[in-house]
Design a protein around this motif. Structure first.
Motif, PDB file in Angstrom:
ATOM      1  N   ASP A 190       0.842  -1.197   0.000  1.00 39.71           N
ATOM      2  CA  ASP A 190       0.000   0.000   0.000  1.00 39.71           C
ATOM      3  C   ASP A 190       0.874   1.243   0.000  1.00 39.71           C
ATOM      4  O   ASP A 190       1.914   1.292   0.667  1.00 39.71           O
ATOM      5  CB  ASP A 190      -0.929   0.010   1.212  1.00 39.71           C
ATOM      6  CG  ASP A 190      -2.052  -1.008   1.100  1.00 39.71           C
ATOM      7  OD1 ASP A 190      -2.618  -1.125  -0.013  1.00 39.71           O
ATOM      8  OD2 ASP A 190      -2.359  -1.677   2.096  1.00 39.71           O
ATOM      9  N   GLY A 194      -2.544   4.506  -3.347  1.00 41.11           N
ATOM     10  CA  GLY A 194      -3.127   3.172  -3.453  1.00 41.11           C
ATOM     11  C   GLY A 194      -2.045   2.123  -3.608  1.00 41.11           C
ATOM     12  O   GLY A 194      -0.916   2.296  -3.150  1.00 41.11           O
ATOM     13  N   LEU A 195      -2.375   1.039  -4.274  1.00 42.89           N
ATOM     14  CA  LEU A 195      -1.434  -0.057  -4.427  1.00 42.89           C
ATOM     15  C   LEU A 195      -0.193   0.363  -5.201  1.00 42.89           C
ATOM     16  O   LEU A 195      -0.257   1.138  -6.155  1.00 42.89           O
ATOM     17  CB  LEU A 195      -2.099  -1.210  -5.176  1.00 42.89           C
ATOM     18  CG  LEU A 195      -2.898  -2.220  -4.355  1.00 42.89           C
ATOM     19  CD1 LEU A 195      -3.627  -3.181  -5.283  1.00 42.89           C
ATOM     20  CD2 LEU A 195      -1.996  -2.990  -3.401  1.00 42.89           C
ATOM     21  N   GLY A 360      -7.954  -1.781  -5.597  1.00 44.34           N
ATOM     22  CA  GLY A 360      -7.667  -0.576  -4.809  1.00 44.34           C
ATOM     23  C   GLY A 360      -6.612  -0.661  -3.746  1.00 44.34           C
ATOM     24  O   GLY A 360      -5.757   0.203  -3.647  1.00 44.34           O
ATOM     25  N   ASP A 361      -6.642  -1.695  -2.916  1.00 49.20           N
ATOM     26  CA  ASP A 361      -5.669  -1.775  -1.825  1.00 49.20           C
ATOM     27  C   ASP A 361      -5.313  -3.232  -1.562  1.00 49.20           C
ATOM     28  O   ASP A 361      -5.961  -4.154  -2.061  1.00 49.20           O
ATOM     29  CB  ASP A 361      -6.182  -1.095  -0.550  1.00 49.20           C
ATOM     30  CG  ASP A 361      -7.524  -1.634  -0.075  1.00 49.20           C
ATOM     31  OD1 ASP A 361      -7.757  -2.855  -0.177  1.00 49.20           O
ATOM     32  OD2 ASP A 361      -8.347  -0.836   0.387  1.00 49.20           O
ATOM     33  N   LEU A 362      -4.276  -3.416  -0.742  1.00 47.17           N
ATOM     34  CA  LEU A 362      -3.750  -4.760  -0.525  1.00 47.17           C
ATOM     35  C   LEU A 362      -4.758  -5.660   0.173  1.00 47.17           C
ATOM     36  O   LEU A 362      -4.869  -6.846  -0.141  1.00 47.17           O
ATOM     37  CB  LEU A 362      -2.444  -4.688   0.268  1.00 47.17           C
ATOM     38  CG  LEU A 362      -1.649  -5.989   0.391  1.00 47.17           C
ATOM     39  CD1 LEU A 362      -1.360  -6.587  -0.982  1.00 47.17           C
ATOM     40  CD2 LEU A 362      -0.345  -5.745   1.141  1.00 47.17           C
ATOM     41  N   SER A 363      -5.498  -5.122   1.118  1.00 48.54           N
ATOM     42  CA  SER A 363      -6.467  -5.954   1.832  1.00 48.54           C
ATOM     43  C   SER A 363      -7.538  -6.491   0.885  1.00 48.54           C
ATOM     44  O   SER A 363      -7.979  -7.641   1.010  1.00 48.54           O
ATOM     45  CB  SER A 363      -7.124  -5.158   2.969  1.00 48.54           C
ATOM     46  OG  SER A 363      -7.850  -4.050   2.464  1.00 48.54           O
ATOM     47  N   SER A 364      -7.957  -5.691  -0.103  1.00 47.08           N
ATOM     48  CA  SER A 364      -8.952  -6.148  -1.073  1.00 47.08           C
ATOM     49  C   SER A 364      -8.369  -7.219  -1.987  1.00 47.08           C
ATOM     50  O   SER A 364      -9.064  -8.160  -2.380  1.00 47.08           O
ATOM     51  CB  SER A 364      -9.448  -4.966  -1.920  1.00 47.08           C
ATOM     52  OG  SER A 364     -10.094  -4.012  -1.105  1.00 47.08           O
TER      53      SER A 364
END
Length: 387
Positions: A190, A194-195, A360-364
């Motif tokens: 992140d 964003g990523l 969008g992001d690492l968790s997603s």
């Protein structure tokens, strides 16, 4: 997210694409205005022999589209037991970006997978973006076979000969050379935009993916089959289950062995190309792409996600001679620059970049667990994929 995703991502047309197809063909046909003027014909008279999108969707054969939303399409139809590329059209605002070539090679691959050893087409002999374009991909002019007479009659009925000589071309199809197994690691973290991904900018003298922006990786070497990757069998079996719809079993006597070889290759390549040491237990199966036919070097590439925390990101460095630079780059910047034509992303990289941008992001990313299928001939599905 960019306004348009992946000019070069090829898909089988779906319901959302059908209303766009006729407009793409009409827009593509405007290029014949210059041919019309050269022959003293009203530039607005070029008739084409096209059909509305719903009619194409309902007709035999298959329709491939490029882009999301679609900016080009290819329609393959069966005629007397043979396959004919009936139409290939690209919107002018997507021109000179490789869309037509990507669609053509995808159509050749689709025909091959349908059990055919030749793809045929009808085209103008002297128009630069017709016969000369197809000839660069292996199509040769042949005498008109008897079975193609209905297509010739339709062209004559539309008066196409006014714009130049029409010919039949054919291209032999073969699923060769055999793709070599390879692994590519997608390092992600992140960042403020964003990523971010750690990518390599390959030198222009490489004999594969010259000048492209890629993720670290390379072919599977013999040493990778015996590498000391110690993980619980349950973990290896879980990884193997993720690869089940691919041809990964050729990498090991048992599914778990094959999964271990993929992990070992990823760990080794990252160490050699980016000086980073990664725990194989953190690597996540993500994607599988097979280089299309018609390319001298082909690979069966297994993509792995490597989550990287901010503290470890500094360990990743540019250490490979295959690239002139390597660094962390926002995924958004990669997509934007590829959209503007400022850098080259091969279809697998572009599809993955667009998918990561949408997530969008690492968790997603880590929550998705996508269903992995072998992408052949760069014919993909809509992304982001389902879990």
């Amino acid at each position: 997210m960019p306004a348009r995703l992946s000019f070069t991502a090829i898909r089988y047309a779906d319901a959302a694409d059908i209303p766009l197809i006729e407009g793409i063909e009409r827009a593509g046909d405007t290029r014949f205005a210059e041919v019309s003027r050269a022959r003293g014909i009203d530039p607005g008279l070029f008739p084409g022999v096209g059909m509305p999108g719903p009619e194409r969707a309902a007709s035999p054969g298959l329709v491939l589209v490029a882009g999301q939303p679609a900016v080009g399409f290819a329609h393959i139809v069966p005629v007397a037991g043979c396959l004919v590329l009936e139409q290939l059209s690209v919107s002018p605002d997507a021109g000179r970006r490789g869309v037509g070539g990507s669609l053509l090679h995808a159509a050749m691959g689709a025909a091959l997978d349908m059990g055919h050893d030749t793809l045929y087409l009808r085209t103008f002999a002297e128009v630069p973006w017709n016969a000369p374009f197809y000839a660069r991909s292996g199509f040769l002019e042949i005498p008109d076979p008897e079975w193609i007479a209905p297509l010739v009659a339709a062209e004559d009925g539309a008066g196409l000969r006014r714009w130049g000589r029409r010919i039949t071309m054919a291209c032999p199809l073969a699923d060769e050379p055999v793709p070599r197994p390879a692994v590519s690691v997608i390092p992600l973290k992140d960042g403020p935009r964003g990523l971010e991904a750690f990518v390599q900018y390959r030198v222009s003298t490489m004999d594969f993916a010259a000048g492209a922006v890629v993720f670290p990786g390379g072919r599977v070497d013999p040493v990778d089959h015996d590498a000391a990757i110690t993980l619980p069998q349950t973990t290896l079996d879980e990884q193997a289950d993720r690869w089940a719809a691919t041809d990964f079993r050729k990498l090991g006597a048992r599914p778990g062995d094959a999964a271990r070889t993929i992990l070992a290759t990823g760990v080794r390549e990252v160490r050699e190309e980016a000086a980073a040491v990664i725990d194989p237990a953190t690597l996540i199966p993500w994607d599988n792409w097979v280089t299309p036919t018609g390319i001298s070097r082909r690979f069966d590439v297994y993509f792995l996600i490597a989550p990287v925390n901010e503290g470890a990101a500094g360990e990743w460095r540019h250490t490979t001679s295959e690239a002139h630079d390597s660094h962390w780059t926002p995924v958004e910047a990669l997509a934007e620059r590829a959209e503007r034509g400022e850098l080259l992303l091969l279809p697998p990289t572009r599809a993955i970049v667009d998918e990561l941008l949408a997530l969008g992001d690492l968790s997603s990313v880590l929550a998705l667990t996508p269903a992995i299928r072998a992408v052949r001939h760069d014919i993909d599905i809509r992304r982001p994929r389902g879990g």
